[in-house]
Design a protein around this motif. Structure first.
Motif, short mmCIF file in Angstrom:
data_model
loop_
_atom_site.label_atom_id
_atom_site.label_comp_id
_atom_site.label_asym_id
_atom_site.label_seq_id
_atom_site.Cartn_x
_atom_site.Cartn_y
_atom_site.Cartn_z
N GLY A 1 42.47 -3.41 24.54
CA GLY A 1 42.00 -2.14 24.12
C GLY A 1 42.20 -1.80 22.53
N TRP A 2 41.45 -1.41 22.34
CA TRP A 2 41.66 -0.49 20.88
C TRP A 2 41.83 1.08 20.90
CZ3 TRP A 2 42.60 -3.01 16.65
CH2 TRP A 2 42.11 -4.45 16.45
N TYR A 3 42.93 1.69 20.19
CA TYR A 3 43.20 3.00 20.45
C TYR A 3 43.27 3.32 18.80
CZ TYR A 3 44.07 2.62 25.35
OH TYR A 3 43.69 2.48 26.81
N ARG A 4 43.19 4.54 18.49
CA ARG A 4 43.17 5.27 17.26
C ARG A 4 43.99 6.47 17.27
NH1 ARG A 4 37.24 6.89 15.47
NH2 ARG A 4 37.01 8.64 16.48
N GLN A 5 44.74 6.57 16.08
CA GLN A 5 45.50 7.95 15.84
C GLN A 5 45.17 8.59 14.38
OE1 GLN A 5 49.64 7.77 17.07
NE2 GLN A 5 49.81 9.92 17.24
N ALA A 6 44.79 9.58 14.32
CA ALA A 6 44.59 10.20 13.11
C ALA A 6 45.60 11.24 12.82
CB ALA A 6 43.25 10.85 12.89
N LEU B 1 41.53 6.73 23.03
CA LEU B 1 40.96 5.53 23.48
C LEU B 1 39.59 5.21 22.38
CD1 LEU B 1 40.26 3.18 25.44
CD2 LEU B 1 38.78 4.89 26.59
N VAL B 2 39.58 4.12 21.88
CA VAL B 2 38.42 3.84 21.27
C VAL B 2 37.28 2.78 22.37
CG1 VAL B 2 37.38 2.42 19.45
CG2 VAL B 2 39.39 3.75 19.05
N THR C 1 33.63 -3.66 29.51
CA THR C 1 33.96 -2.87 28.49
C THR C 1 33.63 -1.27 28.88
OG1 THR C 1 31.80 -2.97 27.56
CG2 THR C 1 33.38 -4.63 27.04
N ILE C 2 34.39 -0.53 28.13
CA ILE C 2 34.20 0.91 28.47
C ILE C 2 34.58 1.44 26.64
CG2 ILE C 2 35.36 2.92 28.82
CD1 ILE C 2 36.22 1.66 31.43
N MET D 1 31.84 6.88 20.31
CA MET D 1 32.03 5.81 19.65
C MET D 1 30.97 4.56 20.18
SD MET D 1 35.92 5.66 18.76
CE MET D 1 36.60 7.20 19.48
N LYS D 2 30.45 4.88 21.35
CA LYS D 2 29.99 3.73 21.94
C LYS D 2 28.73 3.04 21.44
CE LYS D 2 27.82 6.61 25.64
NZ LYS D 2 27.65 6.97 27.08
N ASP D 3 27.94 4.00 20.71
CA ASP D 3 26.82 3.75 20.05
C ASP D 3 27.10 2.90 18.77
OD1 ASP D 3 25.06 6.68 21.24
OD2 ASP D 3 25.42 4.58 22.20
N ARG D 4 28.13 2.93 18.23
CA ARG D 4 28.47 2.38 16.92
C ARG D 4 29.53 1.44 16.85
NH1 ARG D 4 31.07 5.79 13.58
NH2 ARG D 4 32.04 7.21 15.41
N PHE D 5 30.48 1.33 17.91
CA PHE D 5 31.41 0.50 17.93
C PHE D 5 31.44 -0.62 19.16
CE2 PHE D 5 35.00 3.35 16.19
CZ PHE D 5 34.17 3.46 14.94
#
Length: 116
Positions: free
Chosen positions: A35-40, A47-48, A57-58, A63-67
């Motif tokens: 998985g990919w996660y992000r933290q600002a 979750l990304v 995939t989930i 983000m699902k339409d861009r990533f």
């Protein structure tokens, strides 16, 4: 020692694209959900996208339409293609390998900065 090494982050203008990669070592990669996660700054890690060992995939709704997440079990890598990037996508992006509660590993992260 398990290693997850992210690469591909950087500075990009809004509307641009980046492709992140994560190289895994010392795990049976094909058996792990990745998985990919992000933290600002000042935000919780979120979750990304994830891809199971079976390839399902989930992705987060925002983000699902861009990533797009993908994996290559022959190279022990997981990638995240990010298109139409927005300033709010700015964050540190982390790679995760998960099999059980104890077999759960994180990379050190890669910075993605999207300028407006």
């Amino acid at each position: 020692q398990v290693q997850l090494v992210e690469s591909g982050g950087g500075l990009v203008q809004a509307g641009g694209s980046l492709r992140l990669s994560c190289a895994a070592s010392r795990i049976t990669f094909s058996a792990y959900d990745m998985g990919w996660y992000r933290q600002a700054p000042e935000n919780q890690r979120e979750l990304v996208a994830t891809i199971t060992s079976g390839g399902s995939t989930i992705a987060a709704d925002s983000m699902k339409d861009r990533f797009t997440i993908s994996r290559d079990n022959t190279k022990n890598t997981v990638s995240l293609q990010m298109d139409s990037l927005k300033p709010e996508d700015t964050a540190v992006y982390y790679c995760n390998a998960h099999r059980t509660d104890t077999l759960n590993y994180w990379g050190r992260g890669t910075q993605v900065t999207v300028s407006s």
